[in-house]
Motif scaffolding. Structure first.
Motif, PDB file in Angstrom:
ATOM      1  N   PHE A 141     -93.439  38.363  90.940  1.00  0.00           N
ATOM      2  CA  PHE A 141     -93.884  37.079  90.395  1.00  0.00           C
ATOM      3  C   PHE A 141     -94.014  37.165  88.874  1.00  0.00           C
ATOM      4  N   ALA A 142     -94.667  38.225  88.397  1.00  0.00           N
ATOM      5  CA  ALA A 142     -94.880  38.383  86.952  1.00  0.00           C
ATOM      6  C   ALA A 142     -93.556  38.437  86.203  1.00  0.00           C
ATOM      7  N   ARG A 143     -92.555  39.045  86.803  1.00  0.00           N
ATOM      8  CA  ARG A 143     -91.240  39.133  86.151  1.00  0.00           C
ATOM      9  C   ARG A 143     -90.487  37.807  86.172  1.00  0.00           C
ATOM     10  N   SER A 144     -90.907  36.883  87.018  1.00  0.00           N
ATOM     11  CA  SER A 144     -90.204  35.609  87.124  1.00  0.00           C
ATOM     12  C   SER A 144     -90.778  34.530  86.206  1.00  0.00           C
ATOM     13  N   VAL A 145     -91.916  34.798  85.587  1.00  0.00           N
ATOM     14  CA  VAL A 145     -92.516  33.780  84.726  1.00  0.00           C
ATOM     15  C   VAL A 145     -91.836  33.761  83.362  1.00  0.00           C
ATOM     16  N   GLU A 194     -95.569  31.657  79.863  1.00  0.00           N
ATOM     17  CA  GLU A 194     -96.444  31.882  81.014  1.00  0.00           C
ATOM     18  C   GLU A 194     -96.958  33.319  81.030  1.00  0.00           C
ATOM     19  N   ALA A 195     -96.103  34.276  80.646  1.00  0.00           N
ATOM     20  CA  ALA A 195     -96.534  35.673  80.582  1.00  0.00           C
ATOM     21  C   ALA A 195     -97.635  35.843  79.534  1.00  0.00           C
ATOM     22  N   GLU A 196     -97.496  35.150  78.417  1.00  0.00           N
ATOM     23  CA  GLU A 196     -98.539  35.215  77.379  1.00  0.00           C
ATOM     24  C   GLU A 196     -99.856  34.654  77.903  1.00  0.00           C
ATOM     25  N   VAL A 197     -99.791  33.579  78.669  1.00  0.00           N
ATOM     26  CA  VAL A 197    -100.999  33.003  79.263  1.00  0.00           C
ATOM     27  C   VAL A 197    -101.641  34.017  80.205  1.00  0.00           C
ATOM     28  N   LEU A 198    -100.816  34.683  81.025  1.00  0.00           N
ATOM     29  CA  LEU A 198    -101.347  35.708  81.927  1.00  0.00           C
ATOM     30  C   LEU A 198    -101.975  36.865  81.155  1.00  0.00           C
ATOM     31  N   ARG A 199    -101.291  37.337  80.120  1.00  0.00           N
ATOM     32  CA  ARG A 199    -101.838  38.434  79.310  1.00  0.00           C
ATOM     33  C   ARG A 199    -103.179  38.052  78.691  1.00  0.00           C
ATOM     34  N   ALA A 200    -103.255  36.842  78.143  1.00  0.00           N
ATOM     35  CA  ALA A 200    -104.494  36.383  77.523  1.00  0.00           C
ATOM     36  C   ALA A 200    -105.616  36.282  78.562  1.00  0.00           C
ATOM     37  N   ALA A 201    -105.296  35.759  79.742  1.00  0.00           N
ATOM     38  CA  ALA A 201    -106.306  35.637  80.794  1.00  0.00           C
ATOM     39  C   ALA A 201    -106.775  37.001  81.263  1.00  0.00           C
ATOM     40  N   ARG A 216     -99.820  45.639  83.666  1.00  0.00           N
ATOM     41  CA  ARG A 216     -99.211  45.188  84.913  1.00  0.00           C
ATOM     42  C   ARG A 216     -98.166  44.111  84.660  1.00  0.00           C
ATOM     43  N   VAL A 217     -98.270  43.418  83.552  1.00  0.00           N
ATOM     44  CA  VAL A 217     -97.318  42.352  83.241  1.00  0.00           C
ATOM     45  C   VAL A 217     -96.385  42.854  82.152  1.00  0.00           C
ATOM     46  N   GLY A 218     -95.181  43.218  82.537  1.00  0.00           N
ATOM     47  CA  GLY A 218     -94.172  43.585  81.566  1.00  0.00           C
ATOM     48  C   GLY A 218     -94.154  45.041  81.148  1.00  0.00           C
ATOM     49  N   ALA A 219     -94.914  45.899  81.797  1.00  0.00           N
ATOM     50  CA  ALA A 219     -94.937  47.312  81.422  1.00  0.00           C
ATOM     51  C   ALA A 219     -93.775  48.047  82.068  1.00  0.00           C
TER      52      ALA A 219
END
Length: 154
Positions: free
Chosen positions: A100-104, A108-115, A133-136
């Motif tokens: 899921f994280a790779r599909s955003v 959206e990934a920046e929003v997830l990272r900030a959250a 976990r997001v983009g590593a």
């Protein structure tokens, strides 16, 4: 969590989109009027709202002979719970989450990272471990970040 049917979703959309200045809720008539393009009977809307109350999706309060309805949770909370339920459908929850994280999109990934960073700061966890976990880069292909001792080998 129960998935909503088309009509239930339309009714919930009316409630979620109702004017925030009306904390007492919305009547059946107001919901029916907002669903004007569907030409539904008042009793149909009343039945849907009654079923949504039974499912815990709406709260209701008596006002004279009528009920006023309001969402039990926000639209965002409902969608988040659906996403969590989907992760529990089987297999590897981690693999599904990484996919899921790779599909955003980048935004959206920046929003997830900030959250995740804000959550880490609020709970005292290491923000880097969460945002990794997001983009590593991964070691095993399922999204687990490399361990510190393995990262030196790269």
């Amino acid at each position: 969590m129960t998935r909503l049917g088309d009509l239930e979703r339309a009714v919930m959309d009316v409630l979620w989109d109702s004017v925030p200045g009306t904390p007492d809720g919305t009547t059946v008539r107001e919901v029916a009027d907002a669903l004007d393009g569907r030409e539904l009977a008042y009793t149909t809307v009343m039945t849907v709202l009654d079923r949504l109350a039974g499912k815990g999706m709406v709260q209701r309060q008596r006002e004279g002979r009528a009920w006023r309805y309001r969402p039990a949770a926000s639209r965002e909370a409902y969608i988040a719970q659906l996403m969590l339920d989907a992760l529990d459908l089987g297999g590897s929850r981690d693999a599904a989450l990484v996919r899921f994280a790779r599909s955003v999109t980048g935004t959206e990934a920046e929003v997830l990272r900030a959250a995740l960073g804000a959550e880490a700061a609020a709970t005292g966890h290491d923000g880097d471990a969460l945002t990794d976990r997001v983009g590593a880069p991964t070691v095993d292909g399922v999204g687990r970040p490399p361990r510190a001792d393995k990262a030196a080998d790269r």
